[in-house]
Motif scaffolding. Structure first.
Motif, PDB file in Angstrom:
ATOM      1  N   PRO A  69       0.816  -1.215   0.000  1.00 40.57           N
ATOM      2  CA  PRO A  69       0.000   0.000   0.000  1.00 40.57           C
ATOM      3  C   PRO A  69       0.851   1.267   0.000  1.00 40.57           C
ATOM      4  O   PRO A  69       2.043   1.236   0.307  1.00 40.57           O
ATOM      5  CB  PRO A  69      -0.795  -0.120   1.299  1.00 40.57           C
ATOM      6  N   GLY A  70       0.190   2.370  -0.349  1.00 35.90           N
ATOM      7  CA  GLY A  70       0.845   3.669  -0.249  1.00 35.90           C
ATOM      8  C   GLY A  70       0.761   4.479  -1.523  1.00 35.90           C
ATOM      9  O   GLY A  70       0.685   3.931  -2.625  1.00 35.90           O
ATOM     10  N   ALA A  71       0.748   5.806  -1.352  1.00 39.45           N
ATOM     11  CA  ALA A  71       0.772   6.767  -2.463  1.00 39.45           C
ATOM     12  C   ALA A  71      -0.384   6.558  -3.425  1.00 39.45           C
ATOM     13  O   ALA A  71      -0.233   6.671  -4.633  1.00 39.45           O
ATOM     14  CB  ALA A  71       2.106   6.708  -3.199  1.00 39.45           C
ATOM     15  N   GLY A  72      -1.564   6.231  -2.864  1.00 43.03           N
ATOM     16  CA  GLY A  72      -2.742   6.084  -3.692  1.00 43.03           C
ATOM     17  C   GLY A  72      -2.701   4.903  -4.632  1.00 43.03           C
ATOM     18  O   GLY A  72      -3.415   4.864  -5.632  1.00 43.03           O
ATOM     19  N   GLY A  73      -1.868   3.922  -4.329  1.00 44.95           N
ATOM     20  CA  GLY A  73      -1.724   2.747  -5.180  1.00 44.95           C
ATOM     21  C   GLY A  73      -0.436   2.726  -5.971  1.00 44.95           C
ATOM     22  O   GLY A  73      -0.065   1.692  -6.531  1.00 44.95           O
ATOM     23  N   THR A 100      -5.381   7.577 -13.563  1.00 46.21           N
ATOM     24  CA  THR A 100      -5.338   8.991 -13.171  1.00 46.21           C
ATOM     25  C   THR A 100      -4.018   9.407 -12.526  1.00 46.21           C
ATOM     26  O   THR A 100      -3.594  10.552 -12.685  1.00 46.21           O
ATOM     27  CB  THR A 100      -6.493   9.342 -12.212  1.00 46.21           C
ATOM     28  N   LEU A 101      -3.371   8.495 -11.798  1.00 46.18           N
ATOM     29  CA  LEU A 101      -2.122   8.884 -11.136  1.00 46.18           C
ATOM     30  C   LEU A 101      -1.076   9.392 -12.128  1.00 46.18           C
ATOM     31  O   LEU A 101      -0.445  10.430 -11.893  1.00 46.18           O
ATOM     32  CB  LEU A 101      -1.572   7.723 -10.302  1.00 46.18           C
ATOM     33  N   PRO A 102      -0.842   8.712 -13.268  1.00 50.37           N
ATOM     34  CA  PRO A 102       0.140   9.243 -14.232  1.00 50.37           C
ATOM     35  C   PRO A 102      -0.309  10.547 -14.894  1.00 50.37           C
ATOM     36  O   PRO A 102       0.532  11.255 -15.464  1.00 50.37           O
ATOM     37  CB  PRO A 102       0.260   8.111 -15.268  1.00 50.37           C
ATOM     38  N   ILE A 103      -1.607  10.845 -14.855  1.00 51.80           N
ATOM     39  CA  ILE A 103      -2.090  12.114 -15.390  1.00 51.80           C
ATOM     40  C   ILE A 103      -1.810  13.245 -14.400  1.00 51.80           C
ATOM     41  O   ILE A 103      -1.411  14.355 -14.773  1.00 51.80           O
ATOM     42  CB  ILE A 103      -3.598  12.026 -15.705  1.00 51.80           C
ATOM     43  N   GLU A 104      -1.973  12.946 -13.118  1.00 52.04           N
ATOM     44  CA  GLU A 104      -1.811  13.957 -12.077  1.00 52.04           C
ATOM     45  C   GLU A 104      -0.355  14.350 -11.856  1.00 52.04           C
ATOM     46  O   GLU A 104      -0.057  15.511 -11.553  1.00 52.04           O
ATOM     47  CB  GLU A 104      -2.364  13.432 -10.747  1.00 52.04           C
ATOM     48  N   ARG A 106       4.135  12.835 -12.149  1.00 46.46           N
ATOM     49  CA  ARG A 106       5.092  11.865 -12.686  1.00 46.46           C
ATOM     50  C   ARG A 106       5.104  10.642 -11.769  1.00 46.46           C
ATOM     51  O   ARG A 106       5.333  10.745 -10.557  1.00 46.46           O
ATOM     52  CB  ARG A 106       6.496  12.482 -12.749  1.00 46.46           C
ATOM     53  N   THR A 107       4.846   9.493 -12.358  1.00 49.72           N
ATOM     54  CA  THR A 107       4.804   8.249 -11.597  1.00 49.72           C
ATOM     55  C   THR A 107       5.824   7.257 -12.153  1.00 49.72           C
ATOM     56  O   THR A 107       6.373   7.451 -13.243  1.00 49.72           O
ATOM     57  CB  THR A 107       3.401   7.611 -11.680  1.00 49.72           C
ATOM     58  N   ARG A 108       6.043   6.200 -11.405  1.00 48.00           N
ATOM     59  CA  ARG A 108       6.995   5.164 -11.816  1.00 48.00           C
ATOM     60  C   ARG A 108       6.326   4.072 -12.652  1.00 48.00           C
ATOM     61  O   ARG A 108       6.878   2.991 -12.823  1.00 48.00           O
ATOM     62  CB  ARG A 108       7.645   4.557 -10.575  1.00 48.00           C
ATOM     63  N   PHE A 109       5.155   4.366 -13.165  1.00 47.96           N
ATOM     64  CA  PHE A 109       4.470   3.429 -14.049  1.00 47.96           C
ATOM     65  C   PHE A 109       3.555   4.209 -14.985  1.00 47.96           C
ATOM     66  O   PHE A 109       3.165   5.340 -14.707  1.00 47.96           O
ATOM     67  CB  PHE A 109       3.632   2.416 -13.253  1.00 47.96           C
ATOM     68  N   GLN A 110       3.241   3.586 -16.113  1.00 45.36           N
ATOM     69  CA  GLN A 110       2.231   4.067 -17.052  1.00 45.36           C
ATOM     70  C   GLN A 110       1.315   2.889 -17.378  1.00 45.36           C
ATOM     71  O   GLN A 110       1.681   1.719 -17.155  1.00 45.36           O
ATOM     72  CB  GLN A 110       2.884   4.592 -18.338  1.00 45.36           C
ATOM     73  N   ARG A 308     -10.623   9.758 -21.461  1.00 46.27           N
ATOM     74  CA  ARG A 308     -11.648  10.609 -20.831  1.00 46.27           C
ATOM     75  C   ARG A 308     -11.061  11.419 -19.685  1.00 46.27           C
ATOM     76  O   ARG A 308     -11.331  12.613 -19.551  1.00 46.27           O
ATOM     77  CB  ARG A 308     -12.804   9.738 -20.335  1.00 46.27           C
ATOM     78  N   TYR A 309     -10.232  10.788 -18.849  1.00 48.59           N
ATOM     79  CA  TYR A 309      -9.654  11.499 -17.717  1.00 48.59           C
ATOM     80  C   TYR A 309      -8.612  12.523 -18.170  1.00 48.59           C
ATOM     81  O   TYR A 309      -8.472  13.587 -17.561  1.00 48.59           O
ATOM     82  CB  TYR A 309      -9.039  10.514 -16.731  1.00 48.59           C
TER      83      TYR A 309
END
Length: 321
Positions: A69-73, A100-104, A106-110, A308-309
């Motif tokens: 868990p953590g960082a919204g998934g 949505t996380l990669p839209i919001e 920079r994340t370590r996944f796409q 859409r997002y």
């Protein structure tokens, strides 16, 4: 009793009989790790553990749930994306977070870092009030919000959650403004509604159905494309004139690059699990609205959500709300 009518409400369409395995099909060589990006004991974790138990019988190896868990998934999703794509590490993924996380930020996944196996659950959103709330209908609630903008609080599971995005869309379409009160999870949202700290909870339909049956909570609307059978008397937002469809899909994925034979076998295992009457009974007891999607259909659904997002973010960045 698990009737045909109740199963129809749980599943979007009755799946066909699962095909037999071809000769030389992929089989796991050791136990499979199932990464869950949320804490143990939550709704996602409980669903994953139930599914893992049935997949073990079909695959003939252990399916071990690993909570990250953590960082919204993001922590769990990133660990899944970095795993070896050999079919022995799979994961439970949730919308909207996976797109949505990669839209919001920079994340370590796409989304492209994953091989999509199958969707299993599609839990629509819902607007909930206490049974004795003065807001008897959605129209009552919207009228109050228009009369007193940004004073009626609604709880969600956080900024950018499916609950939050649904209310942003409803506000725009209904010309009403509420006060957003984010919490760490649905349990806190529900508790604050029950304690009267907030007048409205926006949470998935499965998360309020028990209290509804107890006469404690009342749904004003649900957000699926069609009514979920256990809330058969509650209209959808579309039926009420607002084109808002939102919820939380939960399915399985693996790292990108997994061999096609492994994908075929794992997707078949999920299909057999969803077809299993014993699993359907367990899903009914856990109030899991089932919606199986095979790999291609699941991929198309998530990519449509992503588009859409992205369009919504370009118009109304929810981090700025």
């Amino acid at each position: 009793m698990l009737t045909r009518r109740r199963l129809a409400g749980l599943m979007a369409a009755a799946p066909l009989a699962a095909p037999a395995l071809a000769q030389g099909a992929w089989t796991p060589e050791r136990s499979i790790t199932l990464v869950v990006a949320f804490a143990a004991g939550g709704g996602t974790d409980l669903a994953a553990r139930t599914i893992a138990r049935f997949m073990e019988k079909d695959l003939g190896v252990s399916v071990v749930v690993l909570n990250r868990p953590g960082a919204g998934g993001e922590i769990g999703f990133a660990e899944l994306a970095r795993a070896r794509p050999d079919g022995h590490t799979i994961g439970f993924i949730n919308t909207p977070h996976i797109v949505t996380l990669p839209i919001e930020r920079r994340t370590r996944f796409q989304l492209s870092d994953f091989t999509l196996i199958a969707n299993i659950v599609d839990d629509p959103g819902g607007l909930w009030v206490l049974a004795d709330s003065p807001h008897r209908t959605l129209a009552d609630l919207l009228a109050a919000a228009r009369a007193r903008p940004e004073t009626i609080g609604y709880g969600t599971t956080g900024i950018g959650s499916d609950d939050h995005l649904a209310m942003l869309a409803l506000e725009r379409k209904a010309n009403a403004r509420f006060l957003h009160v984010p919490f760490a999870g649905s349990a806190q949202v529900k508790q604050n509604l029950l304690s009267r700290a907030i007048p409205v909870a926006v949470m998935n339909v499965a998360e309020g159905v028990i209290e509804m049956r107890q006469g404690v909570l009342r749904p004003l609307a649900q957000m699926g494309e069609a009514r979920w059978a256990p809330l058969g008397d509650t209209p959808t937002l579309r039926e009420l004139g607002f084109d808002v469809v939102e919820g939380s899909m939960r399915g399985m994925a693996a790292p990108a690059g997994m061999p096609p034979a492994a994908l075929e076998r794992l997707a078949l295992s999920v299909r057999r699990t969803v077809d299993d009457p014993e699993f359907q009974q367990a899903a009914l007891q856990q109030n899991l609205p089932l919606r199986f999607l095979a790999p291609d259909a699941y991929s198309a659904e998530l990519r449509a959500l992503q588009a859409r997002y992205q369009a919504l973010w370009a118009e109304h960045p929810w981090r700025e709300q």
